[in-house]
Design a protein around this motif. Structure first.
Motif, mmCIF file in Angstrom:
data_model
loop_
_atom_site.group_PDB
_atom_site.id
_atom_site.type_symbol
_atom_site.label_atom_id
_atom_site.label_comp_id
_atom_site.label_asym_id
_atom_site.label_seq_id
_atom_site.Cartn_x
_atom_site.Cartn_y
_atom_site.Cartn_z
ATOM 1 N N PRO A 66 48.728 30.460 39.483
ATOM 2 C CA PRO A 66 48.765 31.892 39.126
ATOM 3 C C PRO A 66 47.574 32.327 38.280
ATOM 4 O O PRO A 66 47.044 33.430 38.472
ATOM 5 C CB PRO A 66 50.082 32.027 38.350
ATOM 6 N N ALA A 67 47.150 31.489 37.346
ATOM 7 C CA ALA A 67 46.016 31.845 36.494
ATOM 8 C C ALA A 67 44.735 31.981 37.306
ATOM 9 O O ALA A 67 43.954 32.931 37.109
ATOM 10 C CB ALA A 67 45.838 30.802 35.388
ATOM 11 N N ASN A 68 44.501 31.073 38.239
ATOM 12 C CA ASN A 68 43.297 31.156 39.064
ATOM 13 C C ASN A 68 43.352 32.330 40.033
ATOM 14 O O ASN A 68 42.317 32.956 40.316
ATOM 15 C CB ASN A 68 43.110 29.838 39.833
ATOM 16 N N ILE A 69 44.528 32.641 40.555
ATOM 17 C CA ILE A 69 44.665 33.827 41.406
ATOM 18 C C ILE A 69 44.333 35.086 40.617
ATOM 19 O O ILE A 69 43.650 35.996 41.115
ATOM 20 C CB ILE A 69 46.087 33.905 41.991
ATOM 21 N N LEU A 70 44.788 35.147 39.369
ATOM 22 C CA LEU A 70 44.491 36.301 38.520
ATOM 23 C C LEU A 70 42.995 36.396 38.226
ATOM 24 O O LEU A 70 42.427 37.498 38.205
ATOM 25 C CB LEU A 70 45.281 36.200 37.215
ATOM 26 N N VAL A 71 42.341 35.253 38.018
ATOM 27 C CA VAL A 71 40.890 35.253 37.800
ATOM 28 C C VAL A 71 40.168 35.825 39.015
ATOM 29 O O VAL A 71 39.274 36.677 38.891
ATOM 30 C CB VAL A 71 40.396 33.830 37.502
ATOM 31 N N ILE A 72 40.542 35.378 40.207
ATOM 32 C CA ILE A 72 39.897 35.887 41.424
ATOM 33 C C ILE A 72 40.152 37.380 41.582
ATOM 34 O O ILE A 72 39.247 38.149 41.957
ATOM 35 C CB ILE A 72 40.403 35.107 42.650
ATOM 36 N N ALA A 73 41.382 37.828 41.289
ATOM 37 C CA ALA A 73 41.702 39.249 41.398
ATOM 38 C C ALA A 73 40.851 40.074 40.439
ATOM 39 O O ALA A 73 40.366 41.170 40.794
ATOM 40 C CB ALA A 73 43.185 39.473 41.121
ATOM 41 N N ILE A 74 40.648 39.582 39.232
ATOM 42 C CA ILE A 74 39.823 40.299 38.247
ATOM 43 C C ILE A 74 38.370 40.339 38.694
ATOM 44 O O ILE A 74 37.689 41.370 38.568
ATOM 45 C CB ILE A 74 39.963 39.644 36.862
ATOM 46 N N LEU A 75 37.862 39.238 39.230
ATOM 47 C CA LEU A 75 36.482 39.211 39.710
ATOM 48 C C LEU A 75 36.286 40.189 40.864
ATOM 49 O O LEU A 75 35.250 40.865 40.952
ATOM 50 C CB LEU A 75 36.109 37.789 40.147
ATOM 51 N N ILE A 76 37.276 40.283 41.751
ATOM 52 C CA ILE A 76 37.188 41.251 42.859
ATOM 53 C C ILE A 76 37.245 42.668 42.325
ATOM 54 O O ILE A 76 36.502 43.554 42.771
ATOM 55 C CB ILE A 76 38.324 40.992 43.874
ATOM 56 N N ARG A 77 38.097 42.908 41.335
ATOM 57 C CA ARG A 77 38.216 44.240 40.743
ATOM 58 C C ARG A 77 36.911 44.675 40.080
ATOM 59 O O ARG A 77 36.531 45.848 40.138
ATOM 60 C CB ARG A 77 39.357 44.232 39.716
ATOM 61 N N ASN A 78 36.204 43.718 39.483
ATOM 62 C CA ASN A 78 34.961 44.021 38.768
ATOM 63 C C ASN A 78 33.722 43.790 39.622
ATOM 64 O O ASN A 78 32.619 43.646 39.086
ATOM 65 C CB ASN A 78 34.865 43.167 37.498
ATOM 66 N N THR A 128 28.909 39.961 36.733
ATOM 67 C CA THR A 128 27.959 39.174 35.960
ATOM 68 C C THR A 128 27.349 38.132 36.890
ATOM 69 O O THR A 128 27.865 37.882 37.988
ATOM 70 C CB THR A 128 28.650 38.471 34.777
ATOM 71 N N THR A 129 26.277 37.519 36.451
ATOM 72 C CA THR A 129 25.561 36.610 37.343
ATOM 73 C C THR A 129 26.355 35.336 37.637
ATOM 74 O O THR A 129 26.082 34.660 38.635
ATOM 75 C CB THR A 129 24.212 36.233 36.714
ATOM 76 N N SER A 130 27.314 35.003 36.794
ATOM 77 C CA SER A 130 28.086 33.778 36.987
ATOM 78 C C SER A 130 29.371 33.987 37.769
ATOM 79 O O SER A 130 30.115 33.020 37.995
ATOM 80 C CB SER A 130 28.434 33.154 35.621
ATOM 81 N N ASP A 131 29.648 35.220 38.189
ATOM 82 C CA ASP A 131 30.925 35.506 38.849
ATOM 83 C C ASP A 131 31.124 34.697 40.125
ATOM 84 O O ASP A 131 32.243 34.270 40.431
ATOM 85 C CB ASP A 131 31.034 37.002 39.163
ATOM 86 N N ILE A 132 30.053 34.494 40.889
ATOM 87 C CA ILE A 132 30.193 33.759 42.144
ATOM 88 C C ILE A 132 30.599 32.313 41.873
ATOM 89 O O ILE A 132 31.428 31.729 42.600
ATOM 90 C CB ILE A 132 28.878 33.826 42.969
ATOM 91 N N PHE A 133 30.065 31.721 40.803
ATOM 92 C CA PHE A 133 30.451 30.350 40.448
ATOM 93 C C PHE A 133 31.896 30.303 39.954
ATOM 94 O O PHE A 133 32.654 29.400 40.309
ATOM 95 C CB PHE A 133 29.514 29.796 39.381
ATOM 96 N N LEU A 134 32.277 31.278 39.133
ATOM 97 C CA LEU A 134 33.646 31.338 38.627
ATOM 98 C C LEU A 134 34.650 31.517 39.765
ATOM 99 O O LEU A 134 35.708 30.883 39.782
ATOM 100 C CB LEU A 134 33.783 32.483 37.625
ATOM 101 N N GLY A 135 34.316 32.384 40.713
ATOM 102 C CA GLY A 135 35.218 32.637 41.832
ATOM 103 C C GLY A 135 35.388 31.410 42.716
ATOM 104 O O GLY A 135 36.513 31.075 43.124
#
Length: 323
Positions: free
Chosen positions: A63-75, A80-87
Motif C-alpha cells: 500500500p505504501a508503494n502504491i501511494l508513492v506511485i499515485a503521488i508521483l503521477i499526481r505531481n 523532480t529529477t529523481s521521480d523516475i527513479f523513485l517510481g
C-alpha cells in the motif's frame, strides 16, 4: 546446491524434484521431504525473522508503494529529477512484495520447481533494483548540490531514462542468471554490488550534507530554510541506507570465517531481512517528508497524527524542494 544471495529461503529449500530427469534413482532410496527449515530445523529463528519482514512488506509495503506511485503521477506536471527513479523503485518493490504469499504457498504446499524459479527471479530483482536505483537517486542529488551548473546541463529526462534502462538491463541479466543457477561463485556478484553501492551512497550523502552545512549566507549562523530541509532529508536517507545495508556489508565479506550452519541459518537470513524490509521503509520515509498526503483529508490526518497536523499548519506554504 546453489546458495541464493537474497535469503536463506532462496537457497536451501529447493524441491526434491530438482534432480536431473536423466538421473537413475533407486526407487527404494529415501527422499528427503521438502521443508521450509531445510538444514535449519533446530535453528529457525533467523529464517522466521526474514519471513516476518517479508510479510510486513506484503501488508504495509505494497500500500505504501502504491501511494508513492499515485503521488508521483499526481505531481507529474511538476516532477523532480529523481521521480523516475523513485517510481521504478516503488514498482519493483511492489512486484517483490507481491510474491510473498506465493513463496509461502510454494514452501508449504505446492513445492513446484517452476514457482521456485519464479521466486529466484524475484529475489534477483530485489537484490539489484534497490541498491542501483538508490545509487541513481544519490547521484542525482550529488550532482545537483555539488555541481549545479553541470546539473542544469544534464537536467533533461533522457539522461535519467538512459540510467533507468541500464538498471533494468543489469537487473534482468542478474535475475536470469540467478534463476538459471549453476554459475560458480555467483553469490560474490551480489556481495561486490552491495559493497560498491553502499560505499557510493555513503560518499554521496555525506558530501551533500557537508556542502549544505557549509553553504550558509555570509555572516549568518542559520542555514537557509530550504537547505535545512534538504539537509534533514538527506540525513534521513543516509540513516535508512545505513540501517538496511550495513549488516550485509559488515558481515558478508567474512563468510569464510563463520561455521557454514551459523552463516546459513542465522547470519544470511537476518542480514537479508534488513535488506528486504527496505521495501516498506523507503516508501514510508518518502511519505513522511511530504507536507500532507494529497489523497487524505485534513480531518483524517488530524485524527491519525495530530502532532504532524499541527506541525504542518505552522509550516509556510510549500515550495518545491531543490532537485
Amino acid at each position: 546446491m546453489e546458495r541464493n544471495v537474497s535469503s536463506t529461503l532462496n537457497s536451501n529449500f529447493l524441491p526434491t524434484q530438482a534432480a536431473p530427469h536423466n538421473t537413475t534413482i533407486d526407487i527404494n532410496a529415501t527422499v528427503k521431504p521438502f521443508s521450509v527449515f531445510d538444514g535449519c530445523d533446530h535453528q529457525a529463528e533467523g529464517i522466521l525473522f526474514d519471513l516476518v519482514m517479508q510479510c510486513i512488506n506484503f501488508t504495509v509495503g505494497i500500500p505504501a508503494n502504491i501511494l508513492v506511485i499515485a503521488i508521483l503521477i499526481r505531481n507529474r506536471k511538476e516532477p523532480t529529477t529523481s521521480d523516475i527513479f523513485l517510481g521504478c523503485l516503488a514498482f519493483m518493490d511492489i512486484y517483490f512484495s507481491s510474491m510473498t504469499p506465493f513463496h509461502l504457498l510454494n514452501l508449504y504446499h505446492w513445492q513446484s520447481k517452476d514457482m521456485w524459479s519464479a521466486m529466484k527471479f524475484a529475489y534477483g530483482v530485489k537484490d539489484t533494483t534497490a541498491p542501483l536505483f538508490l545509487s541513481c537517486i544519490c547521484l542525482d542529488r550529488f550532482v545537483a548540490v555539488l555541481f549545479p551548473i553541470m546539473f542544469g546541463q544534464l537536467k533533461h529526462i533522457k539522461y535519467r531514462l538512459g540510467l533507468t534502462v541500464l538498471v533494468f538491463c543489469l537487473t534482468f541479466a542478474y535475475s536470469a542468471a540467478k534463476m538459471a543457477g549453476g554459475l560458480p561463485n555467483f553469490e560474490k556478484v551480489f556481495t561486490g554490488e552491495v559493497l560498491a553501492a553502499f560505499t557510493w551512497m555513503i560518499v554521496c550523502n555525506v558530501s551533500i550534507m557537508w556542502a549544505l552545512k557549509k553553504s550558509r549566507g555570509a555572516g549568518k549562523d542559520q542555514m537557509h530554510p530550504m537547505k535545512k530541509k534538504a539537509f534533514k532529508m538527506v540525513l534521513s536517507v543516509l540513516c535508512i541506507i545505513v540501517f538496511n545495508y550495513l549488516p550485509p556489508v559488515a558481515l558478508f565479506p567474512f563468510e569464510d570465517h563463520y561455521h557454514p550452519d551459523l552463516f546459513r541459518c542465522y547470519v544470511q537470513p537476518v542480514c537479508f531481512a534488513f535488506l528486504n524490509i527496505s521495501s516498506t521503509i523507503q516508501p514510508l520515509v518518502y511519505l513522511s517528508r511530504l507536507e500532507r498526503l494529497p489523497f487524505l483529508s485534513d480531518a483524517c490526518v488530524k485524527k491519525c497524527c495530530p502532532c504532524v497536523y499541527v506541525g504542518n499548519n505552522k509550516t509556510p506554504p510549500a515550495q518545491n524542494p531543490p532537485a
